[in-house]
Design an enzyme around this catalytic site. Structure first.
Site, short mmCIF file in Angstrom:
data_model
loop_
_atom_site.label_atom_id
_atom_site.label_comp_id
_atom_site.label_asym_id
_atom_site.label_seq_id
_atom_site.Cartn_x
_atom_site.Cartn_y
_atom_site.Cartn_z
CG ASP A 57 -22.62 -17.69 -26.80
OD1 ASP A 57 -22.70 -17.44 -25.69
OD2 ASP A 57 -21.87 -18.50 -27.23
CD GLU B 277 -21.56 -18.40 -22.01
OE1 GLU B 277 -21.00 -19.37 -22.90
OE2 GLU B 277 -22.01 -18.58 -20.85
#
Length: 252
Positions: A126, A169
């Protein structure tokens, strides 16, 4: 069809002439279509046109075998393109979440049957504070960062590994023939490659970091449990300061 919530009517064209329409509808709730969805639908309409043209050619011009072969080749190309669009993330070019889910189920089933002597691991990454970056520099700059992160993640993958954009993301790597220690090493290599090399966007340098979690598959668990342990390791990495890799709890 009194409960139609979303209706899409797409023309089917042959040589720029409309020869039919394809109607698509949702009955339970409205559906927002992305640009990728619309592209796939357009390709499906083109696919239908080719199939119709192919059928007419067989019926009216059966003797032209060479032309039929060309039409079949065109059909195969369009099918391949349609499959590619369906499986790829349009921003990064990586595999998308749907194709990752399919690959995970397939690999988990294989390794559950294989038993001892085989290993399967996964890495979940992440981008740290990505929303803060987007708010400060805009979504276009954020997209460039995601594309570069995808490139760096892919550069650390082995040929057999399956790399996908997990969503937003987040990125995921499925690692066949790899145990937890090996997954940790690969994840750490990715973390360093992202943290130690600046991202240049619009002529400005930015420091980007990622947090990651990794886990090794156990033949006694299902894919959902496997991902849950990996996700928990990722959350631990974020709680413990970010820009780090944590290992998931091992299942005997």
């Amino acid at each position: 069809l009194e409960t139609i919530r979303t209706l899409l009517i797409v023309p089917i064209r042959l040589n720029k002439t409309v020869i039919g329409v394809m109607s698509l509808a949702t009955l339970n709730q409205p559906l927002a279509l992305s640009s990728t969805d619309l592209k796939m639908i357009e390709m499906l309409a083109a696919f239908s046109s080719t199939a119709i043209r192919n059928a007419k050619t067989h019926e009216l011009l059966a003797q032209k075998n060479s032309e039929i072969e060309l039409l079949n080749q065109d059909l195969q190309i369009q099918m391949a393109l349609l499959d590619h669009v369906a499986r790829k993330d349009h921003l990064t070019g990586l595999n998308n979440f749907g194709s990752f889910e399919e690959e995970l189920k397939r690999r988990a089933s294989e390794y559950a049957r294989a038993g001892d002597g085989n290993s399967l691991a996964v890495i979940l990454l992440d981008v740290d504070h990505f929303k803060r970056f987007n708010d400060a520099f805009g979504h276009l700059a954020g997209n460039e960062v995601l594309q570069e992160v995808a490139t760096r993640v892919l550069s650390c993958a082995r040929e057999m590994d399956f790399v996908a954009r997990y969503g937003g993301e987040e990125f995921v790597m499925l690692l066949p023939q790899c145990d937890l220690a090996g997954a940790s090493m690969i994840a750490e290599r990715i973390r360093c490659k992202i943290a130690n090399e600046d991202f240049v966007v619009n002529g400005k340098s930015h420091r980007i970091t990622v947090s990651g979690g990794c886990a090794q598959f156990s033949p006694t668990e299902n894919p959902h449990s496997f991902l849950y342990r990996t996700d928990s390791a990722l959350y631990s990495a974020e709680r413990n300061g970010r820009n780090r890799i944590e290992q998931g709890v091992t299942i005997a």
